[in-house]
Design an enzyme around this catalytic site. Sequence first.
Site, mmCIF file in Angstrom:
data_model
loop_
_atom_site.group_PDB
_atom_site.id
_atom_site.type_symbol
_atom_site.label_atom_id
_atom_site.label_comp_id
_atom_site.label_asym_id
_atom_site.label_seq_id
_atom_site.Cartn_x
_atom_site.Cartn_y
_atom_site.Cartn_z
ATOM 1 C CB CYS A 153 30.665 69.866 32.703
ATOM 2 S SG CYS A 153 31.532 68.699 31.652
ATOM 3 C CD GLU A 154 35.292 72.269 37.475
ATOM 4 O OE1 GLU A 154 35.428 73.512 37.440
ATOM 5 O OE2 GLU A 154 35.406 71.597 38.518
ATOM 6 C CG HIS A 155 34.605 67.060 35.524
ATOM 7 N ND1 HIS A 155 33.534 66.653 36.279
ATOM 8 C CD2 HIS A 155 35.478 67.637 36.391
ATOM 9 C CE1 HIS A 155 33.760 66.960 37.551
ATOM 10 N NE2 HIS A 155 34.922 67.556 37.635
ATOM 11 C CG HIS A 156 33.522 65.419 30.320
ATOM 12 N ND1 HIS A 156 32.732 65.398 31.451
ATOM 13 C CD2 HIS A 156 34.225 64.265 30.319
ATOM 14 C CE1 HIS A 156 32.940 64.261 32.100
ATOM 15 N NE2 HIS A 156 33.839 63.565 31.450
ATOM 16 C CD GLN B 200 22.946 70.925 37.592
ATOM 17 O OE1 GLN B 200 23.123 70.197 36.619
ATOM 18 N NE2 GLN B 200 21.810 70.917 38.265
ATOM 19 C CG HIS C 97 25.197 67.610 33.149
ATOM 20 N ND1 HIS C 97 26.276 68.317 33.618
ATOM 21 C CD2 HIS C 97 24.131 67.993 33.895
ATOM 22 C CE1 HIS C 97 25.885 69.083 34.628
ATOM 23 N NE2 HIS C 97 24.587 68.908 34.822
ATOM 24 C CB CYS D 277 29.815 64.972 29.916
ATOM 25 S SG CYS D 277 29.226 65.630 31.470
HETATM 26 ZN ZN LIG Z 1 31.157 66.584 32.206
#
Ligand SMILES: [Zn+2]
Length: 205
Positions: A93-96, A134, A162, A164
Site C-alpha cells: 500500500c502506498e500509505h504505509h 487496492q 492488508h 497495515c
Molecule cells: Zn496501508
Amino acid sequence: MTEAPGAKPESVLPHRPSREQAEDAVRTLLAWVGDDPRRPGLANTPKRVVEAYEERFSGYREDPAAELARTFEDVSGYSDMILLRDVRLESYCEHHIAPFTGVAHVAYLPDKRVVGLSKLARIVDIFGRRLQVQESLTAQIGETIQHVLRPQGVAVLIRASHQCMTLRITNQPGAIMETAHFTGVFKNNESWRRRFIDAVRTDAG
Ligand SMILES: [Zn+2]
C-alpha cells in the site's frame, strides 16, 4: 477511450538515486529507530533491503499494456466470458509501504481478440509490483485490459488482507477488503455482472 494507465514517462519522474544512496537511506532509518547500522548484524541489511525493494517494485520498469499487446489471437467463434480465477496477488500500500496479499479474479467477454491466460496473470503481477491502494490497483488492471484488448467488457475483483489494517486495528486479523472494477457489458448489463460475481463466489463461500 481513455489512456491506459501506467508508469509515468521517465521525463516527469524525479531523478533516480543511485543504489548507494538507496542503501544510505536504509542506514539512516536504522539509525533513526535507535540501532547502530555499523554493527555486524546490520552490515548487509541495507544491501538486502534495497534488493528486496528492487524485486517488489519491479513493476515500475515494466509496461503492462505492451505485455498484453504482444499476444493477440483470433477469437475463432468463441463468444462467452473468459475467467481467470484466484490469481495470487502481493502488493504494497502506498500509505504505509505495508504488504497486502490476496487473490484477483479477472474476466473479460472477448470481441475479436483473446490473450493467453498467463498474460492476465502478468498484468496483475506487474501492477502489484507498484505502490498504490487496492482500489486503484483494481481499476488499473481492468482499464488496461479494456484499453489494449478492446473486449466487450472486463470484470476485476480483488480480495486482500492488508497488513497495515491487521496490525493497526486491534482484533481485525482476518479482515478482508474487496474491490471490483467493471467495464462494458459487466458495467452496463446486470446479468453479465451477476454471472461473473457468481462464478468467483463458487468456492469462496
Ligand atoms: Zn496501508
